[in-house]
Design an enzyme around this catalytic site. Structure first.
Site, PDB file in Angstrom:
ATOM      1  N   SER A   8       0.826  -1.206   0.000  1.00 30.41           N
ATOM      2  CA  SER A   8       0.000   0.000   0.000  1.00 30.41           C
ATOM      3  C   SER A   8       0.861   1.258   0.000  1.00 30.41           C
ATOM      4  O   SER A   8       1.596   1.531   0.955  1.00 30.41           O
ATOM      5  CB  SER A   8      -0.911   0.011   1.224  1.00 30.41           C
ATOM      6  OG  SER A   8      -1.636   1.221   1.275  1.00 30.41           O
ATOM      7  N   HIS A  33      -1.021  -1.158  -4.363  1.00 34.16           N
ATOM      8  CA  HIS A  33      -2.308  -0.688  -3.844  1.00 34.16           C
ATOM      9  C   HIS A  33      -2.287   0.834  -3.698  1.00 34.16           C
ATOM     10  O   HIS A  33      -1.402   1.397  -3.056  1.00 34.16           O
ATOM     11  CB  HIS A  33      -2.588  -1.335  -2.493  1.00 34.16           C
ATOM     12  CG  HIS A  33      -4.002  -1.197  -2.036  1.00 34.16           C
ATOM     13  ND1 HIS A  33      -5.025  -1.953  -2.553  1.00 34.16           N
ATOM     14  CD2 HIS A  33      -4.562  -0.380  -1.116  1.00 34.16           C
ATOM     15  CE1 HIS A  33      -6.165  -1.624  -1.964  1.00 34.16           C
ATOM     16  NE2 HIS A  33      -5.906  -0.659  -1.091  1.00 34.16           N
ATOM     17  N   ASP A  35      -4.630   3.989  -2.619  1.00 41.24           N
ATOM     18  CA  ASP A  35      -5.837   4.420  -1.913  1.00 41.24           C
ATOM     19  C   ASP A  35      -6.232   5.834  -2.309  1.00 41.24           C
ATOM     20  O   ASP A  35      -5.428   6.769  -2.200  1.00 41.24           O
ATOM     21  CB  ASP A  35      -5.599   4.382  -0.398  1.00 41.24           C
ATOM     22  CG  ASP A  35      -5.600   2.967   0.149  1.00 41.24           C
ATOM     23  OD1 ASP A  35      -6.525   2.209  -0.178  1.00 41.24           O
ATOM     24  OD2 ASP A  35      -4.668   2.624   0.912  1.00 41.24           O
ATOM     25  N   MET A  37      -8.892   8.781  -1.376  1.00 38.71           N
ATOM     26  CA  MET A  37      -9.830   9.243  -0.350  1.00 38.71           C
ATOM     27  C   MET A  37     -10.252  10.676  -0.656  1.00 38.71           C
ATOM     28  O   MET A  37      -9.413  11.515  -0.980  1.00 38.71           O
ATOM     29  CB  MET A  37      -9.173   9.185   1.032  1.00 38.71           C
ATOM     30  CG  MET A  37      -8.558   7.853   1.389  1.00 38.71           C
ATOM     31  SD  MET A  37      -7.718   7.948   2.980  1.00 38.71           S
ATOM     32  CE  MET A  37      -6.810   6.396   2.972  1.00 38.71           C
ATOM     33  N   HIS A  66      -8.072   1.616  -5.006  1.00 39.09           N
ATOM     34  CA  HIS A  66      -9.171   1.471  -4.043  1.00 39.09           C
ATOM     35  C   HIS A  66      -9.830   2.835  -3.868  1.00 39.09           C
ATOM     36  O   HIS A  66      -9.262   3.738  -3.251  1.00 39.09           O
ATOM     37  CB  HIS A  66      -8.596   0.956  -2.712  1.00 39.09           C
ATOM     38  CG  HIS A  66      -9.592   0.836  -1.620  1.00 39.09           C
ATOM     39  ND1 HIS A  66      -9.222   0.733  -0.292  1.00 39.09           N
ATOM     40  CD2 HIS A  66     -10.959   0.808  -1.620  1.00 39.09           C
ATOM     41  CE1 HIS A  66     -10.294   0.636   0.460  1.00 39.09           C
ATOM     42  NE2 HIS A  66     -11.368   0.693  -0.326  1.00 39.09           N
ATOM     43  N   MET A  68     -12.128   5.183  -2.163  1.00 41.96           N
ATOM     44  CA  MET A  68     -12.900   5.495  -0.957  1.00 41.96           C
ATOM     45  C   MET A  68     -13.506   6.872  -1.165  1.00 41.96           C
ATOM     46  O   MET A  68     -13.154   7.854  -0.495  1.00 41.96           O
ATOM     47  CB  MET A  68     -11.997   5.434   0.275  1.00 41.96           C
ATOM     48  CG  MET A  68     -11.585   4.020   0.638  1.00 41.96           C
ATOM     49  SD  MET A  68     -10.385   3.942   1.986  1.00 41.96           S
ATOM     50  CE  MET A  68      -8.859   4.032   1.028  1.00 41.96           C
ATOM     51  N   MET A 137     -12.227  -4.868   4.181  1.00 43.22           N
ATOM     52  CA  MET A 137     -11.433  -3.982   5.030  1.00 43.22           C
ATOM     53  C   MET A 137     -11.347  -4.577   6.429  1.00 43.22           C
ATOM     54  O   MET A 137     -12.368  -4.900   7.046  1.00 43.22           O
ATOM     55  CB  MET A 137     -12.063  -2.596   5.091  1.00 43.22           C
ATOM     56  CG  MET A 137     -12.014  -1.815   3.785  1.00 43.22           C
ATOM     57  SD  MET A 137     -10.321  -1.483   3.224  1.00 43.22           S
ATOM     58  CE  MET A 137      -9.666  -0.518   4.598  1.00 43.22           C
ATOM     59  N   GLY A 144      -3.925   4.725   7.590  1.00 38.54           N
ATOM     60  CA  GLY A 144      -3.035   3.583   7.729  1.00 38.54           C
ATOM     61  C   GLY A 144      -2.594   3.405   9.167  1.00 38.54           C
ATOM     62  O   GLY A 144      -2.801   4.271  10.016  1.00 38.54           O
ATOM     63  N   ASP A 175      -7.225  -5.678   3.661  1.00 37.20           N
ATOM     64  CA  ASP A 175      -6.458  -4.442   3.829  1.00 37.20           C
ATOM     65  C   ASP A 175      -6.721  -3.873   5.206  1.00 37.20           C
ATOM     66  O   ASP A 175      -7.867  -3.588   5.565  1.00 37.20           O
ATOM     67  CB  ASP A 175      -6.875  -3.439   2.748  1.00 37.20           C
ATOM     68  CG  ASP A 175      -6.117  -2.121   2.823  1.00 37.20           C
ATOM     69  OD1 ASP A 175      -5.137  -2.033   3.595  1.00 37.20           O
ATOM     70  OD2 ASP A 175      -6.502  -1.185   2.105  1.00 37.20           O
TER      71      ASP A 175
END
Length: 219
Positions: A8, A33, A35, A37, A66, A68, A137, A144, A175
């Site tokens: 990640s 990975h 993320d 957000m 991913h 979010m 999740m 994190g 994750d």
């Protein structure tokens, strides 16, 4: 099933982003990975489209994105255009799931769906066989370095059982709070794609730790 490892980037040294990407690629990772957000769906803001484009230029691995964010349907095409190979969105957004999956696939990316720790496996059970991956999740999404939530293991088992019942080769990704010990627990429950941030990027020898994860026994 083969164990796949997805470091990640949320836990990498941002001042050395290119170096960190190359370290993960050289270390035996299967994907990266990424993320995303928006500060609304989760209480944090992370990477966006320009950074994804930059990572794509130096990554030899598929980018595991991913989302979010509140409106994955609106942004799926943009992330695919910027280099996403796998796009996972949250069932809790209330978006049109079918349209979002179709949009992701029409852009040439694989489609995944994710669920928060409090969301039951039954919320996505009907999507087994309809998506390429389900992300469970194992911490609350947004930050994190959180501790692994053991109660999520039962959810993984239910989804793996559903996939086996349907005869589907489903990737189940985990994750949150993943290290060698918690990875082993999730793999025993049925996971086969391991996202790990702090554990891998803080390691003196990332390649050694990735190899350790990939050597864990899969179902």
């Amino acid at each position: 099933m083969e164990i796949k490892v997805s470091p990640s980037l949320l836990s990498c040294n941002f001042l050395q982003l290119e170096k960190e990407v190359r370290r993960a690629c050289a270390g035996g990772a299967d994907m990266l990975h990424y993320d995303v957000m928006d500060g609304v769906f989760v209480n944090n803001i992370s990477f966006g489209l320009p950074v994804l484009q930059a990572v794509k230029k130096v990554s030899s691995l598929p980018l595991d994105v991913h989302l979010m964010i509140c409106d994955p349907l609106k942004y799926a095409e943009k992330f695919a255009e910027c280099g996403a190979d796998i796009i996972t969105f949250h069932i809790e957004t209330g978006c049109d799931v079918g349209k979002t999956i179709d949009k992701i696939r029409s852009c040439g990316a694989k489609a995944g769906v994710s669920l928060k720790p409090e969301t039951p496996a039954e919320a996505v059970a009907d999507l087994v066989g309809e998506v390429d991956m389900i992300l469970v999740m194992t911490v609350e999404p947004g930050f994190g370095g959180q501790a692994f939530i053991p109660s999520c293991l039962d959810k993984i088992s239910k989804l793996r059982n559903e996939a086996q019942k349907k005869g589907v080769l489903l990737d189940i990704e985990v994750d949150g709070g993943i290290n060698a010990q918690t990875a082993e627990q999730t793999i025993a429950a049925g996971a086969n794609v391991i996202v790990s941030g702090s554990y891998l990027f803080s390691a003196d020898d990332m390649a050694k730790e990735i190899a350790r994860l990939k050597a864990l026994q899969a179902l």
